[in-house]
Design an enzyme around this catalytic site. Structure first.
Site, mmCIF file in Angstrom:
data_model
loop_
_atom_site.group_PDB
_atom_site.id
_atom_site.type_symbol
_atom_site.label_atom_id
_atom_site.label_comp_id
_atom_site.label_asym_id
_atom_site.label_seq_id
_atom_site.Cartn_x
_atom_site.Cartn_y
_atom_site.Cartn_z
ATOM 1 N N ASN A 1 0.834 -1.200 0.000
ATOM 2 C CA ASN A 1 0.000 0.000 0.000
ATOM 3 C C ASN A 1 0.871 1.253 0.000
ATOM 4 O OD1 ASN A 1 -2.411 1.717 0.280
ATOM 5 N ND2 ASN A 1 -3.410 -0.194 0.881
ATOM 6 N N ARG A 2 0.331 2.366 0.519
ATOM 7 C CA ARG A 2 0.941 3.675 0.314
ATOM 8 C C ARG A 2 1.666 4.202 1.543
ATOM 9 N NH1 ARG A 2 -3.646 3.023 -2.564
ATOM 10 N NH2 ARG A 2 -3.515 3.615 -4.770
ATOM 11 N N HIS B 1 3.338 0.140 -2.776
ATOM 12 C CA HIS B 1 3.746 -1.272 -2.851
ATOM 13 C C HIS B 1 5.260 -1.439 -2.938
ATOM 14 C CE1 HIS B 1 -0.397 -2.142 -2.964
ATOM 15 N NE2 HIS B 1 -0.601 -2.104 -4.266
ATOM 16 N N HIS C 1 -1.531 -9.713 -3.579
ATOM 17 C CA HIS C 1 -2.355 -8.891 -4.473
ATOM 18 C C HIS C 1 -3.071 -9.745 -5.530
ATOM 19 C CE1 HIS C 1 -3.365 -5.166 -6.754
ATOM 20 N NE2 HIS C 1 -3.162 -4.579 -5.585
ATOM 21 N N TYR D 1 -6.018 -11.072 -7.677
ATOM 22 C CA TYR D 1 -7.315 -10.592 -8.149
ATOM 23 C C TYR D 1 -8.218 -11.808 -8.329
ATOM 24 C CZ TYR D 1 -5.301 -6.028 -9.487
ATOM 25 O OH TYR D 1 -4.701 -4.787 -9.489
ATOM 26 N N ASP E 1 -11.738 0.937 -3.051
ATOM 27 C CA ASP E 1 -10.280 0.929 -2.911
ATOM 28 C C ASP E 1 -9.982 1.535 -1.542
ATOM 29 O OD1 ASP E 1 -7.603 0.609 -3.359
ATOM 30 O OD2 ASP E 1 -7.416 2.181 -4.876
ATOM 31 N N GLN F 1 -7.248 -4.020 2.568
ATOM 32 C CA GLN F 1 -7.616 -3.152 1.463
ATOM 33 C C GLN F 1 -8.538 -3.947 0.540
ATOM 34 O OE1 GLN F 1 -6.307 -0.035 1.426
ATOM 35 N NE2 GLN F 1 -6.964 0.797 -0.540
ATOM 36 N N GLU G 1 -6.631 -7.503 0.279
ATOM 37 C CA GLU G 1 -5.239 -7.365 0.681
ATOM 38 C C GLU G 1 -5.135 -7.180 2.198
ATOM 39 O OE1 GLU G 1 -3.480 -4.211 -1.895
ATOM 40 O OE2 GLU G 1 -5.402 -4.409 -2.938
#
Length: 337
Positions: free
Chosen positions: A77-78, A103, A172, A174, A242, A275, A302
């Site tokens: 993440n950020r 990431h 991550h 999907y 998100d 997340q 996540e």
């Protein structure tokens, strides 16, 4: 059972494909990004469905963005402003999403070639990240072990470092429980074990607040079809979900079900956040076996430390002290409803 074959070549090196199999369930893994490439499970009619988005070649995992199936690190993440401080020392990171670090930086762990080893029911991946890589302090050793047993895929994360640093490992993948090539996940029903979330400001970086989900489309505690929520104006800036959710605890983080196939997924974790991302920013691209992926083609769950936690003292700390051990786990159980 674990089998191996060659997935392809990258920069002159052979990239193996490891497959964990137990009964009708199989999971494909590659050391490039310690990534999950495929998850095959039976639907309500007994047909095998691959519910994980992925690519056909190693080069696609290296060259495309969005980290399909990859292990995220050194910090998932950020991190706002691409900087943080520990013990009075400031560290400036690689800014790879505007002014922020996402990431792990320009070449996060999902882009790295990990080493690997296999046992009867598991595959383990190992990575050493040197001091100063992407701006992070310390020589970090990271491990992720995937075990398929009793119908559950468990990811165990381990890390240690010789200096105080930031660690937040996640995955991550999907998911599309109708099939990786089925198109939109709007028909999925999602239930999250979270009554709070971390609101974000510019760049989807948390403000430091923790707020209740009550009265917002983020309230998924009783479950909801995504098609009933994705168009809500509350979600416009993030093109769907998100958001980092503050998990209620007790281990159960989420349950997702596809009514069309009957395939369901239960997520449990030791981590405090998750997340939930409905791939609103996933650009059109080729997928496995001729599939095309794009916006809302999959959803990510996540499990993680909170985004930008190192810059918010009120959040649980993502700092790993020198000589201490980082140990977390997340499990996915697939079943039919």
């Amino acid at each position: 059972m674990v089998t191996q074959e060659i997935f392809g070549r990258l920069d002159g090196r052979e990239i193996p494909l490891l497959t964990l199999t137990e009964g009708p369930v199989s999971v494909e893994l590659i050391p490039l990004g310690a990534a999950v490439r495929a998850i095959r499970v039976p639907d309500r009619k007994g047909r095998t469905v691959d519910v994980c988005l992925g690519y056909d070649t190693p080069a696609e995992y290296r060259d495309w963005n969005s980290a399909l199936g990859g292990t995220l690190g050194r910090c998932a993440n950020r991190i706002g402003g691409a900087r943080f401080a520990i013990g009075g020392a400031e560290y400036r990171l690689t800014a790879n999403e505007g002014a922020n670090t996402l990431h792990g930086g320009a070449e996060g762990f999902h882009k790295k070639l990990w080493s690997c080893a296999v046992e009867e029911h598991s595959a383990a991946f190992f990575l050493d990240s040197p001091d100063g890589e992407e701006g992070f302090p310390g020589n970090l050793h990271a491990e992720v072990t995937y075990t398929l047993q009793n119908g559950v895929l468990t990811m165990e994360y381990r890390a240690s470092c010789d200096r105080d640093t930031v660690v937040n490992l996640s995955n991550h993948t999907y998911f599309n429980l109708a099939g990786h090539d089925a198109g939109s996940i709007a028909g999925h029903r999602v239930t999250l074990g979270a009554g709070r979330y971390t609101p974000s400001g510019a760049g989807n970086v948390p403000t430091g607040e923790i707020a209740p989900v009550d009265g917002t489309p983020l309230d998924l505690r009783q479950g909801a079809l995504l098609e009933e929520r994705l168009g809500d104006p509350f979600l416009a800036a993030t093109r769907g979900y998100d958001h980092n959710f503050v998990l209620d605890g007790g281990g159960l983080a989420a349950e997702v079900c596809c009514p069309a196939t009957g395939i369901a997924l239960e997520v449990r974790t030791t981590l405090e956040g998750m997340q939930f991302y409905t791939s609103g920013f996933l650009t059109d691209r080729p997928g496995k076996s001729g599939a095309r992926y794009g916006r809302a083609s999959g959803l990510c769950l996540e499990t993680q430390r909170f985004p930008d936690a190192v810059n918010h003292p009120s959040f649980p700390s993502p700092v790993l002290r020198a000589g201490e051990a980082y140990r977390e786990a997340t499990s996915w159980r697939f079943f039919v409803k």
